[in-house]
Scaffold this motif. Structure first.
Motif, mmCIF file in Angstrom:
data_model
loop_
_atom_site.group_PDB
_atom_site.id
_atom_site.type_symbol
_atom_site.label_atom_id
_atom_site.label_comp_id
_atom_site.label_asym_id
_atom_site.label_seq_id
_atom_site.Cartn_x
_atom_site.Cartn_y
_atom_site.Cartn_z
ATOM 1 N N SER A 30 -31.437 4.725 53.051
ATOM 2 C CA SER A 30 -30.943 6.089 53.236
ATOM 3 C C SER A 30 -31.200 6.562 54.664
ATOM 4 O O SER A 30 -30.500 7.437 55.167
ATOM 5 N N GLU A 31 -32.209 5.978 55.331
ATOM 6 C CA GLU A 31 -32.486 6.352 56.729
ATOM 7 C C GLU A 31 -31.963 5.234 57.631
ATOM 8 O O GLU A 31 -32.476 4.119 57.638
ATOM 9 N N LYS A 32 -30.893 5.495 58.362
ATOM 10 C CA LYS A 32 -30.230 4.472 59.162
ATOM 11 C C LYS A 32 -30.938 4.197 60.482
ATOM 12 O O LYS A 32 -30.775 3.142 61.067
ATOM 13 N N ARG A 33 -31.701 5.153 60.941
ATOM 14 C CA ARG A 33 -32.344 4.973 62.244
ATOM 15 C C ARG A 33 -33.528 4.011 62.156
ATOM 16 O O ARG A 33 -34.168 3.897 61.122
ATOM 17 N N LYS A 36 -38.377 2.770 65.773
ATOM 18 C CA LYS A 36 -38.507 3.111 67.192
ATOM 19 C C LYS A 36 -37.762 4.400 67.529
ATOM 20 O O LYS A 36 -38.267 5.257 68.268
ATOM 21 N N GLU A 37 -36.565 4.553 66.967
ATOM 22 C CA GLU A 37 -35.768 5.762 67.220
ATOM 23 C C GLU A 37 -36.449 7.002 66.637
ATOM 24 O O GLU A 37 -36.496 8.069 67.268
ATOM 25 N N LEU A 38 -36.992 6.864 65.443
ATOM 26 C CA LEU A 38 -37.675 7.994 64.798
ATOM 27 C C LEU A 38 -38.943 8.380 65.563
ATOM 28 O O LEU A 38 -39.230 9.564 65.757
ATOM 29 N N LYS A 62 -39.140 5.635 54.640
ATOM 30 C CA LYS A 62 -38.538 4.348 55.026
ATOM 31 C C LYS A 62 -39.589 3.227 54.973
ATOM 32 O O LYS A 62 -39.341 2.136 54.440
ATOM 33 N N ALA A 63 -40.798 3.514 55.498
ATOM 34 C CA ALA A 63 -41.858 2.505 55.539
ATOM 35 C C ALA A 63 -42.314 2.114 54.140
ATOM 36 O O ALA A 63 -42.527 0.931 53.839
#
Length: 579
Positions: A30-33, A36-38, A62-63
């Motif tokens: 669900s989280e595409k980024r 590193k970007e986050l 996400k993790a």
């Protein structure tokens, strides 16, 4: 005056401890980024930004979905920045649990340093110090120099709180300029705090230079937040210099920025109002000063953010309402002063007692140990160097005396050579000397004797003919020609190389190369002794004249033939000539 101003400090210092293992995982979640970007978005946002918590939550989600332990830990770190004290400590406890068996050298020091920051942000300086000390202990155990630096910087701000501004400046200056542990943004933050410490110890020129540098860099990089941080500090600089109107002009701009869209932290809000109030007080505009000081009291009641300069705020308000005979307000601010003063006094006494005992003394003992070890190393190095010097000196003396002994020997050889030249004992074989060798073959008729001297394949007549040609070769100095070989000489005297080699070996007692070298060196011995002009030529030219390809071949041949170096022979000629 006690101070605890950590300009742009703790969100940034928290970022200094940031140790993400930035894996660029691009999964269909669900989280595409990527992580590193986050992380970049989170840590580039100003402290307290409304989107920060959402970014951190997405990161942790996400993790956890990917069961990535390292990134789960980073998610807890990010989320703790967004919470109040109890919740922030819970996230850090979760961080401690998940990194319990971590092999990374940043743990467990990282946890204690972050906890120290949380307590500092919430004005619990006692707990902040306790955690910083633990963080420093574990960082030293793991040899993590960056974390050691962070602990020292954090403790330096506590030193600043109890008035040790010079010690604070020393630490900040070291890490802002003399280490490779910080990136440029981090060093800029340290310089901002260093400028503040310089103002406290009245190093105004140094402070002003750092503030101007910060203003220029932030303007160049379009960093609006940092620009206003520097502008606020410039206001404090002008306040300290009693340029009250200049201070007010800049601080009003800061007020407009920090109080718009929640751009500033509670530290920004409090100190902007503090400096404005003090600047108006300096201009004797008491009503405006009181207005800002009352705003500070309202913020303290809301946030419970307590700092040493509040004593000045409440003292001013008490005096103001006393002058205006407002007993109610006077009593109110006396009560507020007593409550704030009690908190400050408790903190001050604890920090004043514990810092020297738990930080300064161990650091001094460590410094003493380092100095002792350094002196021991220097002492050992001194003895090693002294021993090497002594050995080298003895070797030099030994070599010197050997040289002197050799030089004496060489001089004697050179002097004997010169004397022999003068007595005509060194030079070419005469015709008589050549003939004296031949009768033994021609007159004796003893074939066995003949066989000992020369091969049966060479007749007596041929031997005599070759010897006659060699005599001509020597007398006409043909041996000085370059490029002479056994083959070329045999061809010249109309014989073969084998016959010529046997004749030279038998009658001259040496091989062809030695025979040729000896002729040339004997010639050089004579001519150098007798021909001053020839002697004045440079060695390479003399070598070429004698048929050698280079100077080195000549000088080596000279010493081998005579037993003395060419340089000493020439020197002795000059010495004997001048006598």
């Amino acid at each position: 005056m006690m101070k605890i101003k950590c300009l742009m400090l703790f969100f940034i210092i928290g970022n200094l401890f940031f140790h993400a293992q930035t894996n660029n995982i691009e999964k269909n979640t669900s989280e595409k980024r990527t992580y590193k970007e986050l992380e970049k978005e989170f840590y580039s946002s100003p402290a307290g930004n409304v989107n920060s918590k959402s970014i951190a939550e997405n990161y942790l989600k996400k993790a956890k979905s990917e069961k990535n332990t390292t990134q789960i830990a980073e998610g807890y770190v990010m989320l703790h920045f967004c919470e109040n004290l109890p919740n922030a400590l819970q996230y850090l406890d979760s961080l401690q649990h998940i990194t319990l068996n971590s092999k990374e050298n940043i743990y467990p020091a990282r946890i204690y340093l972050l906890k120290g920051n949380v307590y500092f942000r919430n004005d619990n300086l006692q707990s902040a110090l306790n955690n910083y000390i633990l963080g420093l202990k574990y960082a030293k155990e793991k040899g993590n120099k960056r974390q050691i630096a962070m602990a020292h910087i954090s403790i330096a701000h506590l030193n600043n709180y109890i008035g040790k501004h010079a010690e604070t400046a020393k630490v900040l200056r070291h890490y802002a300029y003399d280490t490779d542990y910080m990136n440029q943004d981090e060093k800029n933050s340290l310089k901002l705090n260093l400028a503040d410490a310089y103002i406290e110890i009245n190093k105004m020129d140094s402070a002003y230079a750092l503030i101007k540098e910060g203003l220029m860099d932030s303007k160049k990089n379009k960093d609006v937040y940092r620009y206003h941080q520097n502008l606020g500090l410039l206001g404090y600089y002008h306040l300290h210099s009693k340029n009250y109107q200049k201070a007010i002009d800049g601080l009003l701009e800061c007020e407009k920025y920090f109080f718009t869209n929640n751009n500033g932290s509670k530290r920004n809000h409090n100190y902007t109002f503090l400096y404005l109030g003090k600047s108006y007080a300096g201009l004797n505009e008491k009503e405006k000063a009181v207005e800002y000081f009352r705003k500070i009291d309202s913020m303290v009641l809301t946030t419970n953010y307590i700092y040493p300069e509040l004593r000045d705020v409440y003292t001013y308000l008490i005096d103001y309402y006393k002058e205006n005979n407002n007993k109610e307000k006077q009593l109110y601010y006396v009560d507020r002063f007593l409550k704030v003063d009690q908190v400050l006094d408790t903190q001050f006494r604890y920090i004043s007692r514990e810092l020297p005992r738990r930080y300064d003394t161990p650091e001094l003992l460590q410094e003493k140990e380092n100095i002792t070890n350094e002196l021991t190393k220097r002492k050992s190095l001194f003895y090693i160097v002294l021993s090497l010097l002594l050995i080298s000196h003895l070797l030099f003396i030994n070599v010197y005396f050997k040289y002197k002994k050799s030089e004496k020997k060489y001089k004697k050889i050179a002097q004997d050579l010169i004397q022999s030249v003068n007595e005509n004992k060194v030079g070419k074989n005469t015709e008589r000397e050549a003939k004296e060798l031949l009768p033994e073959v021609s007159k004796s008729g003893n074939t066995e004797n003949s066989e000992d001297r020369i091969s049966k394949t060479i007749s007596e007549d041929i031997a005599l003919a070759i010897l006659k040609e060699l005599e001509i070769f020597e007398n006409k100095d043909q041996f000085l020609n370059k490029g002479i070989t056994l083959g070329s000489l045999a061809k010249k005297i109309k014989t073969n190389s084998k016959y010529l080699s046997e004749i030279i070996n038998t009658y001259k007692g040496k091989n062809f190369a030695t025979y040729l070298n000896d002729l040339r060196i004997d010639y050089a011995i004579n001519r150098l002794a007798n021909d001053k002009k020839f002697r004045s030529y440079k060695i390479p030219f003399i070598a070429e004249e004698l048929g050698y390809n280079n100077e080195q071949a000549f000088t080596l041949a000279f010493k081998k033939r005579t037993g003395t170096p060419l340089s000493i022979y020439l020197k002795e000629i000059e010495n004997m000539s001048s006598d």
